[in-house]
Design a protein around this motif. Structure first.
Motif, PDB file in Angstrom:
ATOM      1  N   GLU A   8       0.945  -1.308  -0.136  1.00  0.00           N
ATOM      2  CA  GLU A   8       0.052   0.030  -0.025  1.00  0.00           C
ATOM      3  C   GLU A   8       0.902   1.403   0.015  1.00  0.00           C
ATOM      4  OE1 GLU A   8      -3.969  -0.744   2.685  1.00  0.00           O
ATOM      5  OE2 GLU A   8      -2.227  -1.357   3.464  1.00  0.00           O
ATOM      6  N   THR A  62      -5.967   1.669  -7.091  1.00  0.00           N
ATOM      7  CA  THR A  62      -5.393   1.229  -5.803  1.00  0.00           C
ATOM      8  C   THR A  62      -4.221   1.696  -5.328  1.00  0.00           C
ATOM      9  OG1 THR A  62      -7.086  -0.564  -5.933  1.00  0.00           O
ATOM     10  CG2 THR A  62      -4.999  -0.858  -4.208  1.00  0.00           C
ATOM     11  N   GLY A  95      -8.186   1.233  -0.135  1.00  0.00           N
ATOM     12  CA  GLY A  95      -9.680   0.936   0.260  1.00  0.00           C
ATOM     13  C   GLY A  95     -10.784   1.116  -0.471  1.00  0.00           C
TER      14      GLY A  95
END
Length: 541
Positions: A88, A305, A312
């Motif tokens: 992430e 993403t 999320g």
């Protein structure tokens, strides 16, 4: 391997320990790498498939659960687990939260609250087509009719595997690769993966570690066919996760030509295409090629993403000129749709070209580069080899010298040791790496989680350093107790290790390195290599 080959897990069988699985060759997906049957008892409430799904996990899932149970917070839980395992981007919350809460994002029209076209609202597909035309540098405008929108690229992998392959058929993929693809393809569609094993050695036509070549693709395909496996497609990750490699135009063309010769579909995942953070690296999209060798069998995926740091928000898009594939995937969008208000927000985001270019991408690339520099400098200080790449959020690290016997069991023990010291990494087995000892670290994180500040003395890199230094001392102590025991087995030659700290460059750029860079590289190679210790004058004699 296939679910149909497993006996004794469903309603009539015993526990999973007693299941029978037909042995398969090494090239085929090894489910024991994803399942944890230890102590497992079947549930009488689940089918065989349900029981199997409930234990379908590996170190990635185990670590992810541990992290959510003990998540690091600099104020509330400073001794919690720091997550360097989940890919992430945590560097751009300020930019994205501000943009996503502006007035133009908050419109609700009646169509947004009703069932859409299953491919996605037309206004969004038109915006996606324009966006991909611009950022993929397509030679001609891309068409909205070729765009399908789903809730994430995991759903896209699952849908494509379902419509391109029958149960028990297979898809070709090079290892190491993002392990979530296995779950998307196998768990839902019962489609196998045939591995093209890459390794760190530079031999033959390979000019860099873990290089994918057509020769390796040919061998894996022919071996699978010799076993009676039907291969329907090839998956390409560009930029590659976990390596960070960016394929050149000539490489992409070679891979696509290979697929055309064998009538294979090609699924190209370009989820990190805007996360190339160094000006010296150039990304080439398949959609930017002047001519696709087999356009009806070429399917390109992307999502917001990664590139927009919003993991999320589940949004992925497929671009394919094959309307049979598009319609088949669209029929599955009923299960994987994106809600109307989110479709509106994504369309508004993608059309704001000025903000993307002038604000977001500039800041994101600068922050990624700074974080990458910090982590790689720390690795150099520790004398740890790694692949130095300029794309994605991750660094592929060589921890093989911290494994005494060079096995995957020892790799897992090292991974657990990191977790016990409250830092989550991803070990090579989670990516089906063929060599034990490789790990992936995510660097796209905030400063206070990466390194020490005046108020936080146990940040992520310090926790990693602590584990490695302790492990190094243990190995030295063991070697003193057993001075005659060789630890060569299971490890690559140290002469192979020294290349990983260098940035991969095309041959034409090889002469551009300064003398200082070369001296620094030589110093790093000397620190990271134990060649002098192993090859003494006595041994040569």
């Amino acid at each position: 391997q296939a679910l149909s080959e497993i006996e004794g897990v469903g309603g009539r069988g015993g526990n999973l320990q007693g299941m029978r699985v037909r042995p398969l060759a090494k090239r085929r997906v090894d489910m024991h790498g994803f399942c944890n049957p230890s102590g497992f008892q079947r549930s009488p409430y689940l089918s065989a498939r349900g029981n199997f799904a409930s234990i379908f996990q590996g170190s990635s899932e185990e670590g992810y659960k541990a992290y959510h149970a003990d998540k690091y917070d600099e104020d509330k839980n400073p001794n919690g687990i720091i997550n360097f395992g989940t890919s992430e981007n945590k560097l751009c919350f300020d930019l994205m939260s501000k943009r996503l809460t502006q007035a133009d994002m908050n419109m609700i029209d009646p169509p947004l609250l009703q069932y859409p076209d299953w491919k996605g609202h037309l206004f969004l597909r038109e915006e996606v087509a324009r966006f991909l035309t611009y950022y993929c540098k397509a030679p001609a405008p891309l068409k909205a009719e070729n765009v399908i929108v789903l809730n994430g690229c995991g759903s896209l992998f699952s849908a494509l595997a379902t419509v391109l392959c029958d149960p028990g058929e297979a898809v070709l993929i090079a290892t190491p690769f993002y392990g979530g693809i296995t779950q998307s393809i196998f768990l839902y569609g019962n489609v196998k993966l045939v591995y093209v094993y890459l390794d760190s050695k530079i031999t033959g036509t390979s000019t860099r570690p873990f290089q994918l070549t057509v020769e390796k693709l040919e061998k894996a395909l022919q071996d699978a066919r010799a076993e009676g496996v039907t291969v329907r497609a090839l998956i390409l990750l560009n930029p590659q996760n976990p390596l960070g490699d960016i394929y050149s135009l000539s490489e992409l063309r070679d891979y696509l030509e290979f697929a055309k010769r064998h009538e294979l579909h090609v699924i190209v995942d370009e989820i990190y295409m805007l996360s190339v953070f160094d000006e010296s690296a150039t990304f080439h999209s398949v959609l930017g090629m002047d001519r696709l060798p087999d356009p009806q069998r070429t399917h390109v995926m992307w999502g917001i993403t990664k590139d927009f740091a919003v993991s999320g928000i589940r949004f992925g898009t497929l671009y394919t000129e094959n309307q049979d594939v598009a319609n088949a995937v669209a029929s599955l969008c009923y299960f994987h749709g994106v809600c109307g208000p989110v479709q509106h927000k994504v369309a508004q985001l993608l059309r704001d070209r000025d903000w993307i270019n002038q604000v977001y991408l500039r800041a994101n690339h600068a922050r990624l580069k700074a974080a990458h520099t910090y982590v790689t400098d720390e690795l150099k200080t520790l004398g740890v080899p790694f692949l130095n790449r300029n794309a994605g959020f991750f660094v592929w690290i060589d921890f093989r010298k911290y494994l005494k016997t060079g096995t995957f069991e020892e790799e897992l023990l090292l991974w657990k040791r990191f977790l016990d010291n409250k830092v989550l990494l991803s070990c090579g087995k989670a990516f089906e790496c063929s060599e034990p000892g490789w790990f992936r670290i995510i660097f796209a994180d905030k400063t206070h989680r990466l390194h020490v500040s005046p108020f936080h003395t146990t940040a992520g890199m310090q926790r990693i350093r602590k584990v490695l230094e302790e492990r190094e001392q243990e190995i030295l102590a063991e070697e003193k107790e057993q001075p005659c025991q060789s630890d060569q087995d299971g490890k690559a030659d140290s002469t192979d290790e020294v290349i990983f700290v260098s940035r991969h460059q095309e041959p034409t750029c090889a002469s551009s390195s300064s003398l200082g860079d070369l001296i620094g590289l030589l110093q790093q190679q000397m620190r990271s290599s134990d060649w002098l210790q192993k090859n003494t004058a006595e041994q040569f004699a």
